[in-house]
Scaffold this active site. Sequence first.
Site, PDB file in Angstrom:
ATOM      1  N   ASN A   1      -6.126  -2.571   2.479  1.00  0.00           N
ATOM      2  CA  ASN A   1      -6.185  -4.022   2.579  1.00  0.00           C
ATOM      3  C   ASN A   1      -7.629  -4.471   2.639  1.00  0.00           C
ATOM      4  OD1 ASN A   1      -3.409  -4.357   2.670  1.00  0.00           O
ATOM      5  ND2 ASN A   1      -3.304  -4.401   4.886  1.00  0.00           N
TER       6      ASN A   1
ATOM      7  N   ARG B   1       0.822  -1.219   0.000  1.00  0.00           N
ATOM      8  CA  ARG B   1       0.000   0.000   0.000  1.00  0.00           C
ATOM      9  C   ARG B   1       0.850   1.260   0.000  1.00  0.00           C
ATOM     10  NH1 ARG B   1      -3.129  -0.053   4.958  1.00  0.00           N
ATOM     11  NH2 ARG B   1      -1.399  -1.316   5.667  1.00  0.00           N
TER      12      ARG B   1
END
Length: 89
Positions: free
Chosen positions: A36, A18
């Site tokens: 996520n 990320r």
Amino acid sequence: MSAARYFVSGKVQGVWFRASAREQALALGLRGYARNLADGRVEVLAVGDATALAQLETWLRRGPANARVDDVRREDADASEAGEGFVCG
């Protein structure tokens, strides 16, 4: 202005995916988010120039060094879903 949502599967959680996606998106002038999902995938929403989105998608298919990307699924998205900047959720 284009918008796309990507669902990235493989070994993509716990490997700085990320944060690395955020760096790439900001460098490309995109806004949106990376987060996520409970099923182990990472969702990336990106809004900006179509060429920049294509470059981000190319990067998403590789990911950072410790990741293993098995699949990237792309869907069209609504640009209004992205806030300012690019955040990790």
